[in-house]
Motif scaffolding. Structure first.
Motif, short mmCIF file in Angstrom:
data_model
loop_
_atom_site.label_atom_id
_atom_site.label_comp_id
_atom_site.label_asym_id
_atom_site.label_seq_id
_atom_site.Cartn_x
_atom_site.Cartn_y
_atom_site.Cartn_z
N PRO A 83 0.74 -1.21 0.18
CA PRO A 83 0.32 -0.05 0.04
C PRO A 83 0.84 1.24 -0.20
CG PRO A 83 -1.04 -1.56 1.46
CD PRO A 83 0.51 -2.23 1.20
N ASP A 84 1.95 1.25 0.24
CA ASP A 84 2.89 2.39 0.54
C ASP A 84 3.63 2.38 -0.81
OD1 ASP A 84 3.61 1.67 3.85
OD2 ASP A 84 2.11 2.75 2.98
N GLY A 85 3.44 1.67 -1.89
CA GLY A 85 4.05 1.79 -3.22
C GLY A 85 5.66 1.10 -3.16
N ASN A 86 5.81 0.20 -2.36
CA ASN A 86 7.20 -0.33 -2.32
C ASN A 86 7.05 -1.49 -3.15
OD1 ASN A 86 8.62 1.29 -0.61
ND2 ASN A 86 7.29 0.30 1.11
N TYR A 101 13.31 -3.77 -6.40
CA TYR A 101 12.59 -3.73 -5.11
C TYR A 101 12.30 -2.19 -4.50
CZ TYR A 101 12.17 -8.93 -5.16
OH TYR A 101 11.90 -10.30 -5.63
N GLY A 102 11.48 -2.17 -3.66
CA GLY A 102 11.20 -0.88 -2.89
C GLY A 102 11.01 0.05 -4.11
N ALA A 103 11.95 1.27 -4.43
CA ALA A 103 11.68 2.36 -5.31
C ALA A 103 13.00 2.16 -6.17
CB ALA A 103 11.86 3.65 -4.59
N GLY A 104 13.68 0.98 -6.22
CA GLY A 104 14.82 0.89 -6.97
C GLY A 104 14.47 0.83 -8.78
N TRP A 105 13.19 0.39 -8.97
CA TRP A 105 12.60 0.51 -10.32
C TRP A 105 12.75 1.83 -11.12
CZ3 TRP A 105 8.47 3.46 -11.66
CH2 TRP A 105 7.59 3.89 -10.64
#
Length: 804
Positions: free
Chosen positions: A172-175, A195-199
């Motif tokens: 839900p937090d966008g990770n 993963y997380g915001a690495g994309w």
């Protein structure tokens, strides 16, 4: 239904003859029978069932016996669910229920179904509640359809509508929490880097701000994500346009638990849009649809072992994966391709073509459903498939086709078949164990009896045997034969195969008459107390001899439990309900209840489940056969009743025999019976397939002075009578014979010669046990010469007097 109600004889029910029914009942019936909606009426003190034609299919296998039966008996399988509704309605409350789950088992097997119905009190002309009235309708198809539709739409939304090329999920937090390996191939990122915001590191720097802003806003609002950005391609070093879309998944409270998204390559479309901007809106829409159709199924279809295809409304293939095409070709001999008329490909197999057209027409109508079908030879590797059909819609929600998703369930069905075979083998093993126990008990008791007969016969052969001893040994043989017959009768009674000779009698008077005999059976130290309601006659329809035997068996058990000293109490209760006994549902009755109560040691709780089993006994060896209570429960069950037992160690035992109560017989003025014509010789046709029994039977009759003709089977007997219908004064026939049985022969002879006396004989007959003697006299085997003489004593010589 009106015709069936009029044709039925209602005299034996609590409502009485239909001519005497109340105006209120007739009015409600007329209203119900004229209505096209399924309805039933439960009326009277027993809540007897009536229903209209629309209700008949709901009854299933109960249809042949439901009319006029108590409502509780008709729907005994679901009584626990509907009993509170019935009670509330009879208390004056009207109820309406929607989509209530019930297991009606209409074809005899468990069946889950849903129903909507209303219960209302049925009022008689005096304003009293006389029953209940129900209007009902099955909602199973709608309930299951809605559930399947919800599931299919959820599946469709997350797999098909998103046109996946690179699927991904985030919290839900966008990770980012998962992604397709194709992302790593396209971008060159390491396995853990996205993963997380690495994309975001793989995006064009100029597109990062707008993409992050759009993504963050959607996470906050819960709106679907739809954003275009340029993605770095590791293979060429260039950037290609991608479209990222995502939708939230919510729990029951509406909170977002995850996001499901896809990234698809739209670079070609972006270039096409640039080149085609100046074209009109119609052409632009056509191009978009063509591009969307080209990419809609390409990747997702080829990553599953399932058989997947989609059809347009004209049966034209929109998409098909390799697994579907391979299996279709293996089954039908032709390979389908995009653009083919799938139904038309089966023109060489008309039956399959018609079946496929019907199924796909149902799917293309917008209905979601699932089928399990077998295809071809069962030895094929994958002969069974579960096929799910769901509607296919465009972005505006318009129906544009149907989607099929088929999975192989061959092994699952085979596993279920193996499980069924194993369960059947277990049941067979348990059955053989029970038969072994029963055979052992029968062999033990009959060998004891045969020992007495064999020894007595050997002693009777001695030439110098005194007359007193000869009579003693002959009496021993006769008594032992009676004991063997009693043992056989107890076995048949337990198996509910005893050929009963029921009649209507006052059970209170019969108990009082039997009590004197019980005193001699129980002994002087046991006081027999009889509690029968004064001035109250209770009648039953049963075999009086078997009833007395049941009382004696219960009394003997009570005597042994009290060690020959104490009080034995016989009680009679009339118009009682039948309680729940050993897991069997009770009923309101009416029943008579005959209780036998002792002051003995009681029965151990561990023994209670076994006391009615044949040859089960806790007595010492030689003190009992273990068949007494088996006879009691067999007689009760075969007479439409049951036996209950209440006991505790040290507190005595009460056996309660329940039998259906009937009305007293109407006074019947009969002609005086004709005097027996002793000494008159008769011409008797003997029908017996057993050679030894036939020889003895004809010898007995000839010793009594009668002429005999012996037929070995029913067909031969019928031929003898047809050859000369006036030849015989009577027929003496066995019941169980090869070919035409005794009952069938008797019916044929009765139709041919209505006044020809026919006497049946049998030691056991399943037909007689189920249906009675059909009005013919019966001599039970083993019979004596005296019993045979008595059976023919009142038969007149119809073909002319003969001197004995």
């Amino acid at each position: 239904m009106g015709a069936e109600i009029r044709a039925r004889d209602w005299s034996d029910t609590s409502l009485g003859p239909s001519e005497a029914w109340s105006p209120a009942l007739k009015a409600i019936l007329a209203q119900m029978l004229a209505c096209p909606t399924a309805m039933f009426l439960a009326w009277g003190p027993d809540l007897l069932c009536f229903y209209n034609d629309a209700y008949r299919p709901i009854l299933g296998y109960r249809l042949g016996t439901a009319l006029g039966r108590p409502f509780r008996e008709v729907w005994a399988s679901i009584w626990d669910e509907i009993a509170p509704l019935v009670d509330a309605t009879l208390a004056g409350e009207s109820l309406t229920l929607t989509d209530m789950p019930l297991d009606l088992s209409r074809d005899g097997t468990p069946e889950r179904s849903w129903w909507s119905f209303s219960y209302s009190p049925a009022i008689d002309e005096a304003g009293r509640i006389a029953g209940l009235f129900c209007v009902t309708g099955e909602t199973t198809a709608r309930v299951l359809g809605e559930a399947a539709l919800r599931e299919s739409e959820d599946h469709f939304r997350h797999t098909v509508e998103l046109n996946p090329q690179v699927p991904w999920t985030c919290d839900p937090d966008g990770n980012i929490t998962s992604f397709s390996k194709r992302w790593l191939t396209l971008t060159g990122q390491g396995p853990g880097e996205p993963y997380g915001a690495g994309w975001i590191k793989a995006l064009h720097p100029g597109d990062v701000p707008s993409t992050v802003t759009t993504f963050t806003a959607c996470l906050a609002s819960g709106d679907p994500v739809d954003v275009d950005y340029r993605l770095h391609m590791a293979a060429t070093g260039e950037y290609r346009w991608m479209r990222a879309r995502a939708q939230p998944r919510r729990d029951g409270s509406g909170a977002i638990v995850a996001w499901y998204g896809v990234v698809e390559d739209i670079h070609d479309r972006k270039l096409a849009e640039r080149d085609l901007r100046e074209l009109n809106v119609h052409l632009e829409r056509r191009v978009d649809e063509a591009l969307a159709q080209r990419k809609l199924w390409a990747d997702v279809f080829e990553v599953t072992d399932a058989l997947v295809c989609a059809l347009a409304p004209d049966f034209r293939l929109l998409a098909v994966n390799r697994a579907y095409a391979d299996e279709f070709e293996a089954i039908y001999g032709v390979r389908p391709r995009v653009g083919d008329d799938l139904v038309g490909l089966l023109s060489h197999i008309p039956e399959q073509q018609a079946r496929m057209r019907v199924v796909w027409a149902q799917a293309l109508s917008g209905e979601a459903f699932t089928l399990v079908e077998e295809f071809g030879d069962p030895d094929r590797r994958r002969p069974c498939y579960e096929m799910a059909f769901t509607p296919l819609r465009d972005a505006e929600g318009r129906l544009i086709g149907a989607f099929q998703y088929a999975t192989d369930v061959t092994q699952r069905l085979r596993d279920l078949e193996q499980l069924a075979k194993a369960e059947e083998a277990l049941r067979q093993a348990q059955k053989m164990e029970a038969i072994g126990q029963l055979t052992g008990g029968v062999a033990h008791d009959f060998n004891n009896l045969l020992t007495i007969i064999r020894s007595s016969v050997d002693l009777l052969r001695k030439p110098d045997l005194p007359e007193q001893r000869r009579r003693r040994y002959m009496d021993a043989v006769s008594d032992t034969v009676d004991r063997a017959a009693k043992l056989t009768g107890q076995l048949l009674a337990f198996a509910r195969r005893q050929s009963l000779m029921p009649e209507t009698f006052d059970i209170g008077a019969r108990i009082a008459a039997t009590a004197d005999m019980l005193a001699s059976v129980t002994g002087a130290r046991i006081r027999v107390v009889v509690e029968v309601p004064a001035k109250l006659a209770c009648h039953v329809f049963a075999d009086p001899g078997q009833f007395e035997t049941a009382l004696i068996n219960m009394a003997v058990n009570a005597r042994d439990a009290m060690d020959g000293e104490g009080t034995l109490t016989l009680r009679l209760g009339c118009r009682r309900g039948l309680p729940t006994i050993r897991g069997h549902a009770g009923t309101s009755g009416p029943f008579v209840a005959v209780s036998v109560t002792d002051q003995g040691t009681g029965i151990d709780q561990a023994h209670l489940p076994h006391i009615f089993e044949p040859f089960f006994t806790t007595k010492e060896v030689g003190k009992g056969t273990g068949l007494g209570l088996s006879q009691v429960i067999g007689f009760a069950k075969q007479s439409g009743g049951d036996v209950d037992v209440a006991s505790a160690p040290g507190q005595g035992t009460t056996f309660t025999l329940y039998l259906p109560q009937v009305e007293a017989p109407a006074a019947d003025v009969r002609d005086e019976p004709k005097a027996a014509l002793d000494g008159q010789a008769l011409s008797i046709l003997v029908v017996e397939d057993n050679l030894d029994v036939g020889r003895f039977c004809t010898q007995i009759l000839e010793e009594l002075g009668h002429d005999t003709v012996w037929a070995k089977n029913g067909e031969e007997a019928l031929a003898e009578v047809e050859r000369d219908p006036s030849r015989f004064d009577a027929v003496f026939s066995d019941v169980v014979m090869p070919g035409m049985g005794g009952v069938a022969l008797a019916r044929r002879l009765r139709a041919l010669l209505p006044d020809l006396p026919i006497i049946l004989t049998s030691g056991y007959s399943d037909v007689l046990a189920r249906e009675g003697t059909h009005g013919f006299d019966l001599v039970r085997k083993p019979y004596s010469a005296a019993q045979v003489a008595e059976a023919f004593r009142a038969v007149p010589g119809r073909r002319g007097a003969r001197t004995a």
